[in-house]
Design a protein around this motif. Sequence first.
Motif, PDB file in Angstrom:
ATOM      1  N   SER A   1      39.972   9.661  74.228  1.00  0.00           N
ATOM      2  CA  SER A   1      40.226   9.735  72.781  1.00  0.00           C
ATOM      3  C   SER A   1      38.944  10.005  72.000  1.00  0.00           C
ATOM      4  O   SER A   1      38.988  10.603  70.920  1.00  0.00           O
ATOM      5  CB  SER A   1      40.881   8.445  72.296  1.00  0.00           C
TER       6      SER A   1
ATOM      7  N   SER B   1      47.900   5.377  71.142  1.00  0.00           N
ATOM      8  CA  SER B   1      48.941   6.373  71.466  1.00  0.00           C
ATOM      9  C   SER B   1      48.875   6.738  72.942  1.00  0.00           C
ATOM     10  O   SER B   1      49.903   6.830  73.622  1.00  0.00           O
ATOM     11  CB  SER B   1      48.748   7.647  70.637  1.00  0.00           C
ATOM     12  N   ILE B   2      47.677   6.951  73.417  1.00  0.00           N
ATOM     13  CA  ILE B   2      47.487   7.376  74.802  1.00  0.00           C
ATOM     14  C   ILE B   2      47.884   6.250  75.768  1.00  0.00           C
ATOM     15  O   ILE B   2      48.637   6.470  76.717  1.00  0.00           O
ATOM     16  CB  ILE B   2      46.018   7.815  75.022  1.00  0.00           C
TER      17      ILE B   2
ATOM     18  N   LEU C   1      44.363   7.281  68.255  1.00  0.00           N
ATOM     19  CA  LEU C   1      44.571   8.085  69.462  1.00  0.00           C
ATOM     20  C   LEU C   1      44.589   7.212  70.710  1.00  0.00           C
ATOM     21  O   LEU C   1      45.400   7.416  71.610  1.00  0.00           O
ATOM     22  CB  LEU C   1      43.449   9.132  69.581  1.00  0.00           C
ATOM     23  N   GLY C   2      43.694   6.221  70.762  1.00  0.00           N
ATOM     24  CA  GLY C   2      43.583   5.375  71.954  1.00  0.00           C
ATOM     25  C   GLY C   2      44.880   4.639  72.250  1.00  0.00           C
ATOM     26  O   GLY C   2      45.372   4.645  73.381  1.00  0.00           O
TER      27      GLY C   2
ATOM     28  N   VAL D   1      43.034   6.989  82.703  1.00  0.00           N
ATOM     29  CA  VAL D   1      42.819   7.257  81.272  1.00  0.00           C
ATOM     30  C   VAL D   1      43.114   6.002  80.448  1.00  0.00           C
ATOM     31  O   VAL D   1      42.346   5.647  79.538  1.00  0.00           O
ATOM     32  CB  VAL D   1      43.715   8.434  80.803  1.00  0.00           C
TER      33      VAL D   1
ATOM     34  N   ASP E   1      46.819   9.035  84.889  1.00  0.00           N
ATOM     35  CA  ASP E   1      47.312   8.302  83.710  1.00  0.00           C
ATOM     36  C   ASP E   1      46.709   6.895  83.650  1.00  0.00           C
ATOM     37  O   ASP E   1      46.266   6.441  82.590  1.00  0.00           O
ATOM     38  CB  ASP E   1      48.843   8.174  83.777  1.00  0.00           C
TER      39      ASP E   1
ATOM     40  N   TYR F   1      37.909  15.817  82.562  1.00  0.00           N
ATOM     41  CA  TYR F   1      38.364  14.570  81.942  1.00  0.00           C
ATOM     42  C   TYR F   1      37.967  14.539  80.477  1.00  0.00           C
ATOM     43  O   TYR F   1      36.874  14.980  80.110  1.00  0.00           O
ATOM     44  CB  TYR F   1      37.736  13.362  82.658  1.00  0.00           C
TER      45      TYR F   1
ATOM     46  N   ALA G   1      51.659   5.601  75.819  1.00  0.00           N
ATOM     47  CA  ALA G   1      52.416   6.721  76.384  1.00  0.00           C
ATOM     48  C   ALA G   1      52.263   6.791  77.904  1.00  0.00           C
ATOM     49  O   ALA G   1      53.202   7.188  78.599  1.00  0.00           O
ATOM     50  CB  ALA G   1      51.952   8.029  75.753  1.00  0.00           C
ATOM     51  N   LEU G   2      51.123   6.408  78.404  1.00  0.00           N
ATOM     52  CA  LEU G   2      50.844   6.608  79.827  1.00  0.00           C
ATOM     53  C   LEU G   2      51.257   5.437  80.712  1.00  0.00           C
ATOM     54  O   LEU G   2      51.532   5.623  81.899  1.00  0.00           O
ATOM     55  CB  LEU G   2      49.353   6.893  80.036  1.00  0.00           C
TER      56      LEU G   2
ATOM     57  N   ILE H   1      50.561  14.273  73.977  1.00  0.00           N
ATOM     58  CA  ILE H   1      50.834  12.873  73.621  1.00  0.00           C
ATOM     59  C   ILE H   1      50.379  12.565  72.197  1.00  0.00           C
ATOM     60  O   ILE H   1      51.070  11.901  71.434  1.00  0.00           O
ATOM     61  CB  ILE H   1      50.115  11.915  74.609  1.00  0.00           C
TER      62      ILE H   1
END
Lengths: 104, 132
Positions: free
Chosen positions: A59, B98-99, B95-96, B42, B39, A56, B102-103, A94
């Motif tokens: 970010s 975006s993730i 980044l956070g 995360v 997903d 795992y 996207a998920l 991503i």
Amino acid sequence: MTSELAFREEKTDDSIKVFLSGEVDIYTSQKLKDKLYGIIDSTENDLRIDCSELNYIDSTGLGIFVGTLKRAKQHGKKIYLSNLKDNIRKLFVITGLDRVFIME
Amino acid sequence: MSDSIKLILPFKAEYVSVARLTASGVANRVGFDIETIEDIKVAVSEVCNKLVLLGSKVADCYRIIFNIENNRLCITFDCEDKSLKCIFNDDIEGLGVSIITALMDSVDLCTDDEYILSMSKVLEGNFINESK
């Protein structure tokens, strides 16, 4: 409660290989940062990071990888990432980081 | 049918893994496949990260509410500290975010109601497997 982050290190003629295992999150990321920055600052060799046992990453961990890459470039070194699991590779795609790192 | 699972966590990094474990368990119960469970896990973790980093001067804990509504899992974040709103506004291209976007199928980063943030994932195909 969580899969603790652990490292194993191997030195070859031209690089240092670090095997990551467990989880990188907001709680364990400082440990990863200390390890990777420490290697970059203490060797002339390239860094190879094996992620086959890494389950795992979030970010925070990706940010540590980016910071390590910037530091490596300043020292004229390269970073190679290998054996990423699908769930982790997905996060690199991503965020576009799959185009930033050398993925093996 | 609508079931609700609530988790209250301190603003501490060491408990974000508890949110991940809970998210995995709930998503598994709903019937999502392993990739989708990952997903959801995360995405939940990324919101927790942000809350832990921001912290609160007036509240000790934040709350995650997992609502299972027919074929949809809705996850809402809440806190007594109502100043915690639009928490990703300072890092909207990070980044956070975006993730998370996207998920998940839908994400409301800046809710109009009293909650901090809400996001949801739809189970494609059959309704929740009652035999699980």
